[in-house]
Design a protein around this motif. Structure first.
Motif, PDB file in Angstrom:
ATOM      1  N   ILE A 132       0.816  -1.218   0.000  1.00  0.00           N
ATOM      2  CA  ILE A 132       0.000   0.000   0.000  1.00  0.00           C
ATOM      3  C   ILE A 132       0.847   1.264   0.000  1.00  0.00           C
ATOM      4  CG2 ILE A 132      -1.653   1.324   1.393  1.00  0.00           C
ATOM      5  CD1 ILE A 132      -3.008  -1.335   1.986  1.00  0.00           C
ATOM      6  N   SER A 133       1.937   1.281   0.762  1.00  0.00           N
ATOM      7  CA  SER A 133       2.712   2.524   0.800  1.00  0.00           C
ATOM      8  C   SER A 133       3.341   2.829  -0.561  1.00  0.00           C
ATOM      9  CB  SER A 133       3.744   2.515   1.934  1.00  0.00           C
ATOM     10  OG  SER A 133       4.666   1.503   1.721  1.00  0.00           O
ATOM     11  N   ILE A 178       0.502   4.271  -2.715  1.00  0.00           N
ATOM     12  CA  ILE A 178       0.159   5.661  -2.366  1.00  0.00           C
ATOM     13  C   ILE A 178       1.236   6.608  -2.895  1.00  0.00           C
ATOM     14  CG2 ILE A 178      -0.097   7.282  -0.424  1.00  0.00           C
ATOM     15  CD1 ILE A 178      -1.384   4.955   1.152  1.00  0.00           C
ATOM     16  N   GLN A 179       2.485   6.211  -2.703  1.00  0.00           N
ATOM     17  CA  GLN A 179       3.579   7.065  -3.175  1.00  0.00           C
ATOM     18  C   GLN A 179       3.520   7.244  -4.699  1.00  0.00           C
ATOM     19  OE1 GLN A 179       7.568   5.829  -2.142  1.00  0.00           O
ATOM     20  NE2 GLN A 179       8.456   7.638  -3.097  1.00  0.00           N
ATOM     21  N   ASN A 187       0.713   9.593  -5.553  1.00  0.00           N
ATOM     22  CA  ASN A 187       1.057  10.978  -5.198  1.00  0.00           C
ATOM     23  C   ASN A 187       2.084  11.578  -6.156  1.00  0.00           C
ATOM     24  OD1 ASN A 187      -0.685  11.003  -3.063  1.00  0.00           O
ATOM     25  ND2 ASN A 187       0.873  10.521  -1.515  1.00  0.00           N
ATOM     26  N   LEU A 239      -7.728  -3.027  -0.660  1.00  0.00           N
ATOM     27  CA  LEU A 239      -7.151  -2.011   0.236  1.00  0.00           C
ATOM     28  C   LEU A 239      -6.387  -0.955  -0.569  1.00  0.00           C
ATOM     29  CD1 LEU A 239      -5.808  -4.165   3.210  1.00  0.00           C
ATOM     30  CD2 LEU A 239      -7.696  -2.517   3.274  1.00  0.00           C
ATOM     31  N   MET A 240      -5.669  -1.409  -1.577  1.00  0.00           N
ATOM     32  CA  MET A 240      -4.939  -0.444  -2.419  1.00  0.00           C
ATOM     33  C   MET A 240      -5.917   0.492  -3.114  1.00  0.00           C
ATOM     34  SD  MET A 240      -1.762  -2.018  -4.491  1.00  0.00           S
ATOM     35  CE  MET A 240      -0.455  -2.917  -3.692  1.00  0.00           C
ATOM     36  N   ARG A 241      -6.974  -0.071  -3.654  1.00  0.00           N
ATOM     37  CA  ARG A 241      -7.971   0.761  -4.344  1.00  0.00           C
ATOM     38  C   ARG A 241      -8.519   1.828  -3.399  1.00  0.00           C
ATOM     39  NH1 ARG A 241      -8.293   3.010  -8.197  1.00  0.00           N
ATOM     40  NH2 ARG A 241      -8.694   1.421  -9.766  1.00  0.00           N
ATOM     41  N   GLU A 242      -8.803   1.429  -2.163  1.00  0.00           N
ATOM     42  CA  GLU A 242      -9.353   2.390  -1.191  1.00  0.00           C
ATOM     43  C   GLU A 242      -8.372   3.532  -0.927  1.00  0.00           C
ATOM     44  OE1 GLU A 242     -11.990  -1.011   1.087  1.00  0.00           O
ATOM     45  OE2 GLU A 242     -10.319  -0.088   2.162  1.00  0.00           O
ATOM     46  N   GLN A 243      -7.080   3.221  -0.978  1.00  0.00           N
ATOM     47  CA  GLN A 243      -6.069   4.234  -0.647  1.00  0.00           C
ATOM     48  C   GLN A 243      -5.677   5.126  -1.806  1.00  0.00           C
ATOM     49  OE1 GLN A 243      -4.831   4.850   2.457  1.00  0.00           O
ATOM     50  NE2 GLN A 243      -6.326   3.350   3.170  1.00  0.00           N
ATOM     51  N   ILE A 244      -5.854   4.655  -3.031  1.00  0.00           N
ATOM     52  CA  ILE A 244      -5.362   5.459  -4.175  1.00  0.00           C
ATOM     53  C   ILE A 244      -6.475   6.162  -4.930  1.00  0.00           C
ATOM     54  CG2 ILE A 244      -3.259   4.073  -4.461  1.00  0.00           C
ATOM     55  CD1 ILE A 244      -4.698   2.812  -6.959  1.00  0.00           C
TER      56      ILE A 244
END
Ligand code: 3NM
Length: 209
Positions: free
Chosen positions: A117-118, A121-122, A125, A156-161
């Motif tokens: 996930i990190s 997100i990076q 961004n 989870l990745m989809r929720e974060q990006i």
């Protein structure tokens, strides 16, 4: 500018992914079947390099052009520019997005691999045009593949990006492709499910459904 629908069936291949077959013939069949994007990934044991790699990339780019399918080069910005590719895909250990952007035409699609996930997100961004998320399932195609993130990891990745386009990779077949989309991926990215299929054209049409 990448549209998420171009990630629907994203075929990745190098000359060492096709067994006894001829790489250009496999790519042609995959294009006829309706792949929406193609990545030239000439890596690992038996891969070509230098002039041979460049010539193969040029031929594959021409073939993709004739089907209006974006041609992306894995981890080789010089080659991408030399063959006038549509973009570049980089992994976590390759050149950074910023460096790739600085070296490429503004129109270039830049994709980034994320295995957690990190990293996802990076990459979002930093303005990646899409994220290649995986491996979702176990794969024997990539020797140094990380631990699979599973369908839950993908969600989870989809929720974060947010809305950053995301394509899933690793162990995807016609049997699990629908579950991957349901988990939040815009599309599926595959090597062996197409490159080693008895009938690559039919394999693509099954993956599209
Ligand atoms: N990248 P197959 S997994 C090229 O996890 C690649 O980033 C991965 O091959 C990653 O579709 C992988 O045959 C191999 O499983 C995908």
């Amino acid at each position: 500018m990448l549209q998420s629908k171009e990630l629907a069936v994203y075929f990745i291949m190098g000359s060492n992914n096709v067994g006894e077959k001829e790489p250009l013939a496999v790519l042609k069949e995959a294009l006829e079947g309706g792949i929406t994007m193609f990545q030239f990934r000439e890596k690992g044991a038996g891969a070509t390099f230098g002039e041979q790699k460049r010539v193969l990339a040029g031929k594959m780019k021409e073939l993709c052009d004739s089907y209006n399918v974006p041609f992306i080069v894995n981890d080789d910005v010089d080659l991408a520019i030399a063959v006038n590719a549509a973009g570049v895909h980089v992994g976590q250990d390759d050149e950074s997005i910023q460096t790739v952007r600085a070296r490429c035409p503004a129109s270039y699609i830049v994709g980034v691999s994320a295995t957690n996930i990190s990293e996802a997100i990076q990459a979002a961004n930093e303005g990646a045009d899409y994220i290649g998320a995986g491996p979702v399932f176990a794969t024997s195609t990539k020797e140094d593949a990380k631990t699979p993130i599973g369908l839950d990891g993908l969600t989870l990745m989809r929720e974060q990006i947010g809305t950053t386009p995301m394509v899933a990779i690793g162990g995807i077949t016609e049997k699990n492709a629908a579950s991957v989309r349901k988990a939040g991926a815009d599309g599926v990215s595959v090597i062996s499910a197409i490159s080693l299929a008895t009938d690559p054209k039919q394999a693509v049409s099954h993956l599209r459904k």
